[in-house]
Scaffold this motif. Structure first.
Motif, mmCIF file in Angstrom:
data_model
loop_
_atom_site.group_PDB
_atom_site.id
_atom_site.type_symbol
_atom_site.label_atom_id
_atom_site.label_comp_id
_atom_site.label_asym_id
_atom_site.label_seq_id
_atom_site.Cartn_x
_atom_site.Cartn_y
_atom_site.Cartn_z
ATOM 1 N N GLU A 62 -7.014 79.335 29.512
ATOM 2 C CA GLU A 62 -8.145 80.211 29.812
ATOM 3 C C GLU A 62 -7.823 81.232 30.899
ATOM 4 O OE1 GLU A 62 -10.735 79.976 27.808
ATOM 5 O OE2 GLU A 62 -9.626 78.343 26.846
ATOM 6 N N SER A 63 -6.654 81.140 31.490
ATOM 7 C CA SER A 63 -6.295 82.050 32.579
ATOM 8 C C SER A 63 -6.255 83.488 32.090
ATOM 9 C CB SER A 63 -4.930 81.671 33.157
ATOM 10 O OG SER A 63 -4.975 80.391 33.759
ATOM 11 N N ARG A 64 -6.663 84.386 32.956
ATOM 12 C CA ARG A 64 -6.661 85.814 32.628
ATOM 13 C C ARG A 64 -5.576 86.513 33.438
ATOM 14 N NH1 ARG A 64 -12.123 88.812 32.850
ATOM 15 N NH2 ARG A 64 -10.808 90.275 31.690
ATOM 16 N N ILE A 65 -4.715 87.212 32.717
ATOM 17 C CA ILE A 65 -3.547 87.857 33.307
ATOM 18 C C ILE A 65 -3.576 89.339 32.982
ATOM 19 C CG2 ILE A 65 -1.010 87.943 33.269
ATOM 20 C CD1 ILE A 65 -1.155 84.974 32.230
ATOM 21 N N ALA A 66 -3.216 90.162 33.953
ATOM 22 C CA ALA A 66 -3.080 91.605 33.725
ATOM 23 C C ALA A 66 -1.637 92.004 33.993
ATOM 24 C CB ALA A 66 -4.017 92.389 34.632
ATOM 25 N N ASP A 67 -1.027 92.696 33.036
ATOM 26 C CA ASP A 67 0.324 93.251 33.218
ATOM 27 C C ASP A 67 0.157 94.757 33.362
ATOM 28 O OD1 ASP A 67 2.976 93.891 33.258
ATOM 29 O OD2 ASP A 67 3.413 93.265 31.209
ATOM 30 N N LEU A 68 0.354 95.256 34.591
ATOM 31 C CA LEU A 68 0.049 96.647 34.905
ATOM 32 C C LEU A 68 1.306 97.510 34.876
ATOM 33 C CD1 LEU A 68 -2.435 96.017 37.848
ATOM 34 C CD2 LEU A 68 -2.888 96.071 35.380
ATOM 35 N N GLY A 69 1.215 98.666 34.204
ATOM 36 C CA GLY A 69 2.391 99.494 33.993
ATOM 37 C C GLY A 69 3.365 98.784 33.078
ATOM 38 N N CYS A 70 2.838 98.257 31.980
ATOM 39 C CA CYS A 70 3.595 97.333 31.122
ATOM 40 C C CYS A 70 4.689 98.001 30.314
ATOM 41 C CB CYS A 70 2.646 96.600 30.185
ATOM 42 S SG CYS A 70 1.784 97.686 29.012
ATOM 43 N N GLY A 71 4.663 99.339 30.172
ATOM 44 C CA GLY A 71 5.632 99.998 29.305
ATOM 45 C C GLY A 71 5.468 99.534 27.873
ATOM 46 N N THR A 72 6.570 99.353 27.167
ATOM 47 C CA THR A 72 6.495 98.868 25.787
ATOM 48 C C THR A 72 6.364 97.353 25.723
ATOM 49 O OG1 THR A 72 8.920 98.840 25.632
ATOM 50 C CG2 THR A 72 7.794 100.827 24.865
ATOM 51 N N GLY A 73 6.322 96.707 26.883
ATOM 52 C CA GLY A 73 5.893 95.311 26.942
ATOM 53 C C GLY A 73 6.951 94.241 26.797
ATOM 54 N N SER A 74 8.188 94.542 27.126
ATOM 55 C CA SER A 74 9.218 93.510 27.027
ATOM 56 C C SER A 74 8.847 92.284 27.853
ATOM 57 C CB SER A 74 10.573 94.067 27.481
ATOM 58 O OG SER A 74 11.569 93.073 27.428
ATOM 59 N N GLN A 75 8.441 92.494 29.101
ATOM 60 C CA GLN A 75 8.072 91.369 29.956
ATOM 61 C C GLN A 75 6.732 90.770 29.549
ATOM 62 O OE1 GLN A 75 8.037 94.583 31.083
ATOM 63 N NE2 GLN A 75 5.804 94.620 31.011
ATOM 64 N N THR A 76 5.858 91.561 28.945
ATOM 65 C CA THR A 76 4.575 91.034 28.475
ATOM 66 C C THR A 76 4.796 89.962 27.415
ATOM 67 O OG1 THR A 76 3.805 93.337 28.666
ATOM 68 C CG2 THR A 76 2.262 91.727 27.772
ATOM 69 N N ILE A 77 5.687 90.252 26.485
ATOM 70 C CA ILE A 77 6.028 89.298 25.435
ATOM 71 C C ILE A 77 6.622 88.037 26.044
ATOM 72 C CG2 ILE A 77 7.503 88.890 23.437
ATOM 73 C CD1 ILE A 77 5.204 90.811 22.839
ATOM 74 N N THR A 78 7.519 88.207 27.023
ATOM 75 C CA THR A 78 8.135 87.050 27.679
ATOM 76 C C THR A 78 7.088 86.189 28.372
ATOM 77 O OG1 THR A 78 10.202 88.265 28.018
ATOM 78 C CG2 THR A 78 9.853 86.323 29.378
ATOM 79 N N LEU A 79 6.134 86.820 29.046
ATOM 80 C CA LEU A 79 5.060 86.080 29.703
ATOM 81 C C LEU A 79 4.284 85.237 28.697
ATOM 82 C CD1 LEU A 79 3.613 88.765 32.160
ATOM 83 C CD2 LEU A 79 4.803 86.663 32.793
ATOM 84 N N ALA A 80 3.967 85.821 27.558
ATOM 85 C CA ALA A 80 3.199 85.104 26.540
ATOM 86 C C ALA A 80 4.003 83.978 25.912
ATOM 87 C CB ALA A 80 2.720 86.080 25.471
ATOM 88 N N GLN A 81 5.308 84.153 25.807
ATOM 89 C CA GLN A 81 6.167 83.141 25.184
ATOM 90 C C GLN A 81 6.466 81.968 26.111
ATOM 91 O OE1 GLN A 81 9.410 85.745 24.092
ATOM 92 N NE2 GLN A 81 8.794 85.774 21.925
#
Length: 257
Positions: free
Chosen positions: A47-66
């Protein structure tokens, strides 16, 4: 300021987007370093809410979710980057946990005290380290975390050439102890600070740009602005190779108190 020492923000918005869309990362980093930083974050759940700011194309966003739980809202100023991230998340079947939104890190759409974690790799400089930490804090719950990478000096003094480059590009660059002090003064408990290894710059950021630069210059042959952008990127890479002992990116993690 010479063409070889311009801020990236001085170039055409669309050209910047086009160029950096062609490479996986829009700044130095690695999946391993994202996972390492994530290991310092406690008490995340589905249920945690996370914001990835200045995410670009999201390479690290995907890693965070994985590698961790929670619902992630990823924000970037470039809509094309967000489109790329949303498509990638859907392909990996992560679209139920990642929502990419075009927007600005200095005008966030969240309610106060609603986020458990704010993440920003290679992007807080857009708003400024101190300003970003202080503005973002109100959106974090008490006990929530902020995790950012930030350009930092490794030494107390450095050669004049690289000093001038960074003072022109980002005057807020500072030593690691001073950055940690800023985290504390901004209302966070410093949790961790570690230097990103050299390969995050060379193998993961500068090397992939070589092919992208050739293709970009061929497409925009005769376009002085496009050519200047590439000269700027090549100059930055040469400076890193020459002065990497004096500066780099540091992952800083703080906990709202």
């Amino acid at each position: 300021m010479s063409n070889e020492n311009k801020s990236i923000h001085e170039f055409d918005f669309n050209l910047i987007c086009e160029y950096f869309s062609a490479i996986e990362r829009q700044g130095p980093g690695s999946a391993e370093m994202t996972v390492k930083a994530l290991s310092f974050i406690e008490n995340l759940n589905n249920e945690s809410r996370i914001a990835d700011l200045g995410c670009g194309t999201g390479s690290q966003t995907i890693t965070l979710a994985q590698h961790g739980p929670g619902q992630i809202t990823a924000i970037d100023l470039f809509p094309a980057f967000i489109d790329h991230l949303n498509q990638h998340a859907e392909k990996l079947k992560l679209h139920d946990r990642i929502r990419g939104v075009a927007g600005s890190m200095d005008n966030l759409p969240f309610q106060e005290a609603s986020l458990d974690l704010i993440w920003s790799e290679g992007a807080i400089y857009n708003i400024g380290f101190e300003k970003g930490l202080k503005y973002w804090k109100k959106f974090l719950k008490t006990g929530g975390y902020v995790a950012v990478t930030e350009a930092s000096w490794f030494t107390g003094s450095r050669p004049a050439e690289i000093e001038k480059f960074w003072m022109d590009a980002y005057p807020e660059i500072d030593t690691i102890p001073n950055k940690v002090a800023c985290i504390l003064e901004s209302g966070y408990m410093p949790v961790a600070a570690f230097i990103l290894p050299e390969y995050c710059w060379t193998k993961n950021f500068y090397l992939p740009q070589a092919a992208a630069q050739r293709n970009f210059l061929e497409k925009h042959k005769g376009n002085a602005t496009a050519e200047s952008l590439i000269r700027n990127e090549m100059h930055e890479a040469r400076l890193y190779d020459k002065y990497k002992a004096f500066y780099g990116y540091v992952f800083y993690i703080g906990k709202k108190i």
